[in-house]
Design a protein around this motif. Sequence first.
Motif, PDB file in Angstrom:
ATOM      1  N   ALA A 303       0.832  -1.210   0.000  1.00  7.46           N
ATOM      2  CA  ALA A 303       0.000   0.000   0.000  1.00  7.46           C
ATOM      3  C   ALA A 303       0.859   1.249   0.000  1.00  7.46           C
ATOM      4  O   ALA A 303       0.566   2.229  -0.704  1.00  7.46           O
ATOM      5  N   ARG A 304       1.940   1.238   0.767  1.00  9.60           N
ATOM      6  CA  ARG A 304       2.815   2.415   0.821  1.00  9.60           C
ATOM      7  C   ARG A 304       3.563   2.602  -0.494  1.00  9.60           C
ATOM      8  O   ARG A 304       3.717   3.725  -0.965  1.00  9.60           O
ATOM      9  N   ALA A 305       4.029   1.500  -1.086  1.00  7.78           N
ATOM     10  CA  ALA A 305       4.725   1.601  -2.368  1.00  7.78           C
ATOM     11  C   ALA A 305       3.799   2.131  -3.458  1.00  7.78           C
ATOM     12  O   ALA A 305       4.226   2.872  -4.342  1.00  7.78           O
ATOM     13  N   MET A 306       2.535   1.773  -3.379  1.00 14.80           N
ATOM     14  CA  MET A 306       1.563   2.223  -4.364  1.00 14.80           C
ATOM     15  C   MET A 306       1.091   3.651  -4.121  1.00 14.80           C
ATOM     16  O   MET A 306       0.368   4.211  -4.945  1.00 14.80           O
ATOM     17  N   GLY A 307       1.483   4.204  -2.978  1.00 14.67           N
ATOM     18  CA  GLY A 307       1.129   5.585  -2.684  1.00 14.67           C
ATOM     19  C   GLY A 307      -0.254   5.788  -2.124  1.00 14.67           C
ATOM     20  O   GLY A 307      -0.769   6.922  -2.115  1.00 14.67           O
ATOM     21  N   VAL A 308      -0.883   4.731  -1.613  1.00 10.69           N
ATOM     22  CA  VAL A 308      -2.228   4.875  -1.049  1.00 10.69           C
ATOM     23  C   VAL A 308      -2.211   4.866   0.470  1.00 10.69           C
ATOM     24  O   VAL A 308      -3.259   5.020   1.106  1.00 10.69           O
ATOM     25  N   ALA A 309      -1.043   4.678   1.073  1.00  8.63           N
ATOM     26  CA  ALA A 309      -0.880   4.760   2.527  1.00  8.63           C
ATOM     27  C   ALA A 309       0.451   5.440   2.813  1.00  8.63           C
ATOM     28  O   ALA A 309       1.371   5.391   1.995  1.00  8.63           O
ATOM     29  N   THR A 310       0.536   6.076   3.962  1.00  9.25           N
ATOM     30  CA  THR A 310       1.752   6.793   4.340  1.00  9.25           C
ATOM     31  C   THR A 310       2.551   5.979   5.344  1.00  9.25           C
ATOM     32  O   THR A 310       2.042   5.040   5.972  1.00  9.25           O
ATOM     33  N   ASP A 311       3.808   6.338   5.505  1.00  9.89           N
ATOM     34  CA  ASP A 311       4.696   5.593   6.396  1.00  9.89           C
ATOM     35  C   ASP A 311       4.261   5.656   7.847  1.00  9.89           C
ATOM     36  O   ASP A 311       4.596   4.760   8.639  1.00  9.89           O
ATOM     37  N   ASP A 312       3.522   6.698   8.213  1.00 12.38           N
ATOM     38  CA  ASP A 312       3.138   6.836   9.628  1.00 12.38           C
ATOM     39  C   ASP A 312       1.806   6.167   9.948  1.00 12.38           C
ATOM     40  O   ASP A 312       1.351   6.200  11.091  1.00 12.38           O
ATOM     41  N   GLU A 313       1.178   5.539   8.967  1.00 10.13           N
ATOM     42  CA  GLU A 313      -0.055   4.805   9.238  1.00 10.13           C
ATOM     43  C   GLU A 313       0.268   3.385   9.689  1.00 10.13           C
ATOM     44  O   GLU A 313       1.253   2.781   9.251  1.00 10.13           O
ATOM     45  N   GLY A 314      -0.569   2.845  10.529  1.00 14.27           N
ATOM     46  CA  GLY A 314      -0.386   1.480  11.001  1.00 14.27           C
ATOM     47  C   GLY A 314      -0.629   0.475   9.888  1.00 14.27           C
ATOM     48  O   GLY A 314      -1.228   0.781   8.852  1.00 14.27           O
ATOM     49  N   ASP A 315      -0.167  -0.752  10.124  1.00 12.70           N
ATOM     50  CA  ASP A 315      -0.272  -1.772   9.090  1.00 12.70           C
ATOM     51  C   ASP A 315      -1.723  -2.122   8.761  1.00 12.70           C
ATOM     52  O   ASP A 315      -2.082  -2.268   7.586  1.00 12.70           O
ATOM     53  N   GLN A 316      -2.566  -2.279   9.777  1.00  9.97           N
ATOM     54  CA  GLN A 316      -3.964  -2.642   9.512  1.00  9.97           C
ATOM     55  C   GLN A 316      -4.656  -1.565   8.691  1.00  9.97           C
ATOM     56  O   GLN A 316      -5.387  -1.867   7.736  1.00  9.97           O
ATOM     57  N   ALA A 317      -4.429  -0.316   9.032  1.00  9.63           N
ATOM     58  CA  ALA A 317      -5.046   0.787   8.287  1.00  9.63           C
ATOM     59  C   ALA A 317      -4.514   0.829   6.860  1.00  9.63           C
ATOM     60  O   ALA A 317      -5.259   1.095   5.902  1.00  9.63           O
ATOM     61  N   VAL A 319      -3.399  -1.735   5.079  1.00 16.02           N
ATOM     62  CA  VAL A 319      -3.991  -2.838   4.324  1.00 16.02           C
ATOM     63  C   VAL A 319      -5.425  -2.498   3.922  1.00 16.02           C
ATOM     64  O   VAL A 319      -5.854  -2.789   2.795  1.00 16.02           O
ATOM     65  N   ALA A 320      -6.157  -1.864   4.820  1.00 16.46           N
ATOM     66  CA  ALA A 320      -7.522  -1.447   4.476  1.00 16.46           C
ATOM     67  C   ALA A 320      -7.516  -0.492   3.287  1.00 16.46           C
ATOM     68  O   ALA A 320      -8.371  -0.578   2.394  1.00 16.46           O
ATOM     69  N   ARG A 321      -6.548   0.398   3.252  1.00 13.65           N
ATOM     70  CA  ARG A 321      -6.438   1.326   2.115  1.00 13.65           C
ATOM     71  C   ARG A 321      -6.088   0.572   0.829  1.00 13.65           C
ATOM     72  O   ARG A 321      -6.566   0.911  -0.257  1.00 13.65           O
ATOM     73  N   LEU A 322      -5.233  -0.435   0.933  1.00 13.36           N
ATOM     74  CA  LEU A 322      -4.874  -1.237  -0.230  1.00 13.36           C
ATOM     75  C   LEU A 322      -6.100  -1.935  -0.804  1.00 13.36           C
ATOM     76  O   LEU A 322      -6.341  -1.897  -2.023  1.00 13.36           O
ATOM     77  N   LEU A 323      -6.886  -2.564   0.055  1.00 12.94           N
ATOM     78  CA  LEU A 323      -8.068  -3.289  -0.413  1.00 12.94           C
ATOM     79  C   LEU A 323      -9.071  -2.335  -1.062  1.00 12.94           C
ATOM     80  O   LEU A 323      -9.664  -2.650  -2.103  1.00 12.94           O
ATOM     81  N   LYS A 324      -9.217  -1.159  -0.479  1.00 13.16           N
ATOM     82  CA  LYS A 324     -10.109  -0.159  -1.070  1.00 13.16           C
ATOM     83  C   LYS A 324      -9.600   0.292  -2.431  1.00 13.16           C
ATOM     84  O   LYS A 324     -10.376   0.462  -3.383  1.00 13.16           O
ATOM     85  N   GLU A 325      -8.275   0.468  -2.557  1.00 12.11           N
ATOM     86  CA  GLU A 325      -7.690   0.913  -3.815  1.00 12.11           C
ATOM     87  C   GLU A 325      -7.840  -0.142  -4.912  1.00 12.11           C
ATOM     88  O   GLU A 325      -8.134   0.193  -6.073  1.00 12.11           O
ATOM     89  N   LEU A 326      -7.644  -1.415  -4.599  1.00 10.19           N
ATOM     90  CA  LEU A 326      -7.775  -2.455  -5.611  1.00 10.19           C
ATOM     91  C   LEU A 326      -9.209  -2.520  -6.147  1.00 10.19           C
ATOM     92  O   LEU A 326      -9.428  -2.704  -7.348  1.00 10.19           O
ATOM     93  N   THR A 327     -10.188  -2.352  -5.256  1.00 10.53           N
ATOM     94  CA  THR A 327     -11.586  -2.306  -5.694  1.00 10.53           C
ATOM     95  C   THR A 327     -11.845  -1.077  -6.552  1.00 10.53           C
ATOM     96  O   THR A 327     -12.539  -1.140  -7.578  1.00 10.53           O
TER      97      THR A 327
END
Length: 386
Positions: A303-317, A319-327
Amino acid sequence: MVATIALPRLMRVGERAFEQLPLLLRELGLSKPLIVTDAYLNGTGRIAQAVEMLALSGINAGIFADTVPDPTVDSVMAGVRSLSNGEYDCVVGIGGGSPIDTAKAIAVIGRHGGVPADYKVPHVQDVPGLPIIAVPTTAGSGSEATRFTVITDGSTDEKMLCAGIAYLPIAAVIDYELTLTKPRRLTADTGIDSLTHAIEAYVSQRANPLSDRIALAAMELIAPNLRRVFDDGNDREAREAMMLGATLAGMAFSNASVALVHGMSRPIGAHFHVPHGLSNAMLLPAVTTWSSQGAIPRYARCARAMGVATDDEGDQASVARLLKELTSINRDLQVPTPAAWGISAERWDALVPVMTRQAIASGSPANNPRVPTAEDIAIIYQQIFA
């Protein structure tokens, strides 16, 4: 763990690299290639351009232009016969993943004999066939940098995975200008295919430090540019990023392997003739949702490599952003469900047990960070249908 890394010996990368194909063959000491391509590319004038360039350098090329989408045993063996009719010293695959995969099989079988079924996994073909040079015209399969090819047995609707160093091209020409004319649907499907390669390589149980670095670099290039190339096929900056990202993703999964998405995707393509990138796209959000609990930190890094999450966000959050982005990607790139693509519910339901067995037999699900049971795979097939 000691990782064995295999990459093409030479690569020409960049705008107008295609024009250096004759020079590349000369550097490799090759002088009589069989060009393997498809009827569409042969009709565009692109292959005639290649033949003319080669002829001006004193290189006489033959052409086999009868490849088909999702290469079949029949098309490969027709290519082998074409190869046997000339004294060719190499095979040049020009096109998307299907022509390049066909070229790989022709190069191996043309030298060693047999039929594609003789070479499917668990067999590993490391003894080389004829030299393979790959010229991709889509930003998707990454076949120009992989040690795999996939051939469909039309009698059983099985997609046979063939693996080994023999299938790795010794050279590749990576020229993003060859992708500028590709239509939106093909651009979308091949783009999501390359993103799937990068993600699966990174979360694969066979990942290694080098494949990790390459996979993350691929995601950084692909994710911000998928929508750009879909919206504007002439966006040269985005096309260049996608082409490089697809090749890096190919390098990554060739050296780490793919996982559950690909294991489940191949049977969909074989039974329903869904293009490979599209069947991956149909599966990617649901499979990632199911798999993510097996490697939360890894998916968070995606998620961070794809630019949809930042380094200061927790892992669970993250991953949630990654799943939302793929959809969201599937929605924005108009990826249909199997039902919307025109597959009947009755036939899908009838083939779920067969597809499940074939997915497991491919070996790819065993590389998944969360290894599924047959029941898990069947449930995911049912989830994605509509």
